[in-house]
Design a protein around this motif. Sequence first.
Motif, PDB file in Angstrom:
ATOM      1  N   THR A 208      48.951 -16.066 -23.486  1.00 10.21           N
ATOM      2  CA  THR A 208      49.555 -17.144 -22.706  1.00 10.21           C
ATOM      3  C   THR A 208      48.470 -18.086 -22.214  1.00 10.21           C
ATOM      4  OG1 THR A 208      51.471 -15.860 -22.014  1.00 10.21           O
ATOM      5  CG2 THR A 208      50.823 -17.675 -20.588  1.00 10.21           C
ATOM      6  N   THR A 209      48.745 -19.377 -22.310  1.00  8.65           N
ATOM      7  CA  THR A 209      47.803 -20.387 -21.840  1.00  8.65           C
ATOM      8  C   THR A 209      48.532 -21.379 -20.943  1.00  8.65           C
ATOM      9  OG1 THR A 209      48.172 -21.937 -23.678  1.00  8.65           O
ATOM     10  CG2 THR A 209      46.527 -20.212 -24.014  1.00  8.65           C
ATOM     11  N   VAL A 210      47.742 -22.064 -20.114  1.00  8.50           N
ATOM     12  CA  VAL A 210      48.264 -23.147 -19.286  1.00  8.50           C
ATOM     13  C   VAL A 210      47.372 -24.357 -19.508  1.00  8.50           C
ATOM     14  CG1 VAL A 210      48.885 -23.931 -16.973  1.00  8.50           C
ATOM     15  CG2 VAL A 210      49.099 -21.504 -17.559  1.00  8.50           C
ATOM     16  N   GLY A 211      47.964 -25.455 -19.954  1.00 12.19           N
ATOM     17  CA  GLY A 211      47.210 -26.673 -20.204  1.00 12.19           C
ATOM     18  C   GLY A 211      47.102 -27.521 -18.953  1.00 12.19           C
ATOM     19  N   ALA A 212      45.927 -28.116 -18.742  1.00 13.99           N
ATOM     20  CA  ALA A 212      45.682 -29.028 -17.624  1.00 13.99           C
ATOM     21  C   ALA A 212      44.928 -30.230 -18.163  1.00 13.99           C
ATOM     22  CB  ALA A 212      44.885 -28.331 -16.522  1.00 13.99           C
ATOM     23  N   ARG A 213      44.826 -31.268 -17.355  1.00 11.40           N
ATOM     24  CA  ARG A 213      44.080 -32.444 -17.787  1.00 11.40           C
ATOM     25  C   ARG A 213      42.945 -32.750 -16.827  1.00 11.40           C
ATOM     26  NH1 ARG A 213      48.265 -37.461 -17.703  1.00 11.40           N
ATOM     27  NH2 ARG A 213      48.593 -36.483 -19.734  1.00 11.40           N
ATOM     28  N   ARG A 214      41.971 -33.465 -17.356  1.00 16.31           N
ATOM     29  CA  ARG A 214      40.853 -33.906 -16.525  1.00 16.31           C
ATOM     30  C   ARG A 214      40.332 -35.216 -17.085  1.00 16.31           C
ATOM     31  NH1 ARG A 214      35.450 -34.762 -18.833  1.00 16.31           N
ATOM     32  NH2 ARG A 214      35.371 -33.495 -20.714  1.00 16.31           N
TER      33      ARG A 214
END
Length: 448
Positions: A208-214
């Motif tokens: 399981t992964t969780v995508g975020a932005r920067r």
Amino acid sequence: MSSRPRALVLVDGEHYPPVILDALASVAGDADVVAAVMLGGGEKLSGPMALGSLPIVEGASQREALERGLDAYSPEFVIDLSDEPVLDSRARNLLIALTAARGVSYRCAGAMFEQPWHHSLPSVPTIAVVGTGKRTGKTAVSAALARHIAAAGARPVIVAMGRGGPDKPLVTRGDVEPPTLATLLALAERGEHAASDSYEDALVAGVTTVGARRAGSGLLGDPAFDTVGEAIAVAEREEPDVLILEGSGTAFPPVRADAVVLVVGGATPPEEMKTPLGYLRLLIADLALVTMAEEPVLSTETLSALSSSNAELARDVPVVRTVFRPAPVGSVAGRAVFVATTAPETAGRSMRTHLEEAHGAEVVGITHRLADRSRLSQELADAGGRYEVLLTELKAAAVDVAARAAVSAGATVVFLDNIPVAVEGDLAAAFDALIGSARTRANMRMQP
């Protein structure tokens, strides 16, 4: 008790003490200066440094003096009033990094180095994967670490931040329903970045992964903007045993993790090791993985700089040298394969050899232009009719350009993982020690 922030000031004996006191009145009016750290020099002194009632901290070296001051006075920031010849640029870089490693900001003429960790730690053991730059292999290392944790019976979750990450934290359950080509093409059709690291991690690691932005990256690796804090909150609801925070480019995940893997690209310029960020990486690292550690990519100057910086910081950070070996997610045995990769052209021969000898593929061509949409399109067009399978990393233009072109040409698309393989050192043992350190530190910080 004053509510103003506490400050530690760095001084030297090349300045008359009255000048230092005048400077403090001017530049430190918003803080309570609690002590001065004496860095050296004595041209303007007739005896020991004295600044009225201000305590003076000294040490056998500039580093020791600063660390004594940080330990004794717990400041919120450091004010640098020193200069050459006492404090040259390289020495200042080290002091900036030492300060940041303690979670303290550093102020000098014309610049403010904010400590780079702004989000709270989660309630589970947390490991950060940071790198010396883009395309060093952070995603491959994060995926390998996640597989190692899962193989031991624990549940890892990866939070991957990126410059093309989702507008809100997005969960991809690669252990239940990995991304498919159809899913990724649909994302691209909607104008989303379908090759985000969170999708690649979910696909190749099966977790399981969780995508975020920067966006942006400061001189100490802190993003100018990020959604990592929100992503961590989402990830905790997935009930991980270990959380992996994957960096992006030179940017750190803005959380002070329990343990840190530093990924050093084999061609990293040696001077990168002596910047504030270069020193900081080594100060917080529990493991250094040198990737692409084979000729002709590997630079002996990079290894020398890593070794000398490790010694300069008096840290015994374990170093494991690795190479990447391509691993198709599906079978390519007996198939005519065209490979799309972000790896440098110098890696092409070893990739071809491994795919043919270990996976039975017939490699009819390789493009190293996966991150160059125009040239990628042209090279795929030139290869038309020669390949049955497009074997592509899930990066850059893999979906919106490469996969679309392959499907239009009637070819099958198989995604490609890159497996880190140790050529010097024991990678599995290094991962075990890293995970153990993260768990021990997490247990200590969560004790009442």
